[in-house]
Design a protein around this motif. Structure first.
Motif, PDB file in Angstrom:
ATOM      1  N   SER A 294       1.509  11.466 -10.184  1.00 51.94           N
ATOM      2  CA  SER A 294       0.685  12.680 -10.230  1.00 51.94           C
ATOM      3  C   SER A 294       1.536  13.934 -10.362  1.00 51.94           C
ATOM      4  O   SER A 294       1.201  14.841 -11.139  1.00 51.94           O
TER       5      SER A 294
ATOM      6  N   LEU B  54       0.824  -1.205   0.000  1.00 46.16           N
ATOM      7  CA  LEU B  54       0.000   0.000   0.000  1.00 46.16           C
ATOM      8  C   LEU B  54       0.859   1.256   0.000  1.00 46.16           C
ATOM      9  O   LEU B  54       0.572   2.218  -0.722  1.00 46.16           O
ATOM     10  N   PHE B  55       1.933   1.266   0.803  1.00 48.72           N
ATOM     11  CA  PHE B  55       2.838   2.411   0.817  1.00 48.72           C
ATOM     12  C   PHE B  55       3.536   2.580  -0.533  1.00 48.72           C
ATOM     13  O   PHE B  55       3.708   3.702  -1.015  1.00 48.72           O
TER      14      PHE B  55
ATOM     15  N   ALA C 107       0.990   4.039  -2.916  1.00 48.89           N
ATOM     16  CA  ALA C 107       0.758   5.460  -2.626  1.00 48.89           C
ATOM     17  C   ALA C 107       1.929   6.313  -3.112  1.00 48.89           C
ATOM     18  O   ALA C 107       1.717   7.386  -3.698  1.00 48.89           O
ATOM     19  N   ALA C 108       3.140   5.861  -2.891  1.00 44.96           N
ATOM     20  CA  ALA C 108       4.309   6.613  -3.352  1.00 44.96           C
ATOM     21  C   ALA C 108       4.345   6.666  -4.881  1.00 44.96           C
ATOM     22  O   ALA C 108       4.648   7.716  -5.465  1.00 44.96           O
TER      23      ALA C 108
ATOM     24  N   PHE D 214       1.770   6.507  -6.905  1.00 44.75           N
ATOM     25  CA  PHE D 214       0.709   7.422  -7.337  1.00 44.75           C
ATOM     26  C   PHE D 214       1.132   8.871  -7.146  1.00 44.75           C
ATOM     27  O   PHE D 214       0.859   9.726  -8.004  1.00 44.75           O
ATOM     28  N   ALA D 215       1.796   9.174  -6.029  1.00 42.66           N
ATOM     29  CA  ALA D 215       2.242  10.548  -5.779  1.00 42.66           C
ATOM     30  C   ALA D 215       3.271  10.985  -6.811  1.00 42.66           C
ATOM     31  O   ALA D 215       3.184  12.086  -7.373  1.00 42.66           O
TER      32      ALA D 215
END
Length: 143
Positions: free
Chosen positions: A44, A33-34, A37-38, A40-41
């Motif tokens: 983006s 999950l981390f 998330a990283a 995706f960041a």
């Protein structure tokens, strides 16, 4: 001091099979999950300049305050946003957080007993004082 290579290979295979640290497998979804998330960041942030505006003009670079055109003089053109809007927003957040604290008490009131009742009454009295103060100071009046 020569060790048996077959024994070393079997020990390493046993360690790789997961018997050495079985509790670490529980954290694999959290680590994934981390990582997601990283990723995706980073995706983006790197995609922003590619799809963002490439030709700037006055309308794209000007400040936008709810449709009111900002001006240097407060008497010309409506001026800046009134502070009452921001105060109302902060008061909404304050009383919204109160509801967030009251909801778990309402769900589990029987298990908390008298101690929980006293604590929630103290909380309501404290927030009630803040509400009375804001009301008396005119924070809820619209001019």
């Amino acid at each position: 001091m020569a060790k048996d290579p077959v024994l070393m290979v079997s020990v390493l295979a046993q360690a790789d099979s997961g018997t050495a640290a079985p509790g670490l497998k529980v954290y694999l979804p959290l680590v994934l999950l981390f990582v997601l998330a990283a990723a995706f960041a980073v995706f983006s942030v790197s995609l922003g300049p590619l799809v963002g505006p490439s030709r700037y003009n006055k309308a794209k670079t000007s400040a936008y305050e709810c449709g009111i055109e900002p001006s240097p003089q407060p008497l010309v053109g409506g001026g800046r946003m009134p502070v009452a809007y921001y105060i109302t927003a902060m008061l909404f957040i304050l009383f919204d957080i109160e509801m967030v604290f009251l909801y778990p008490f309402a769900v589990n009131a029987g298990a908390l007993g008298v101690f929980g009742l006293v604590e929630i009454l103290l909380f309501i009295v404290t927030v009630g004082f803040a509400y009375a103060y804001v009301w008396r100071r005119g924070g809820l009046d619209w001019n």
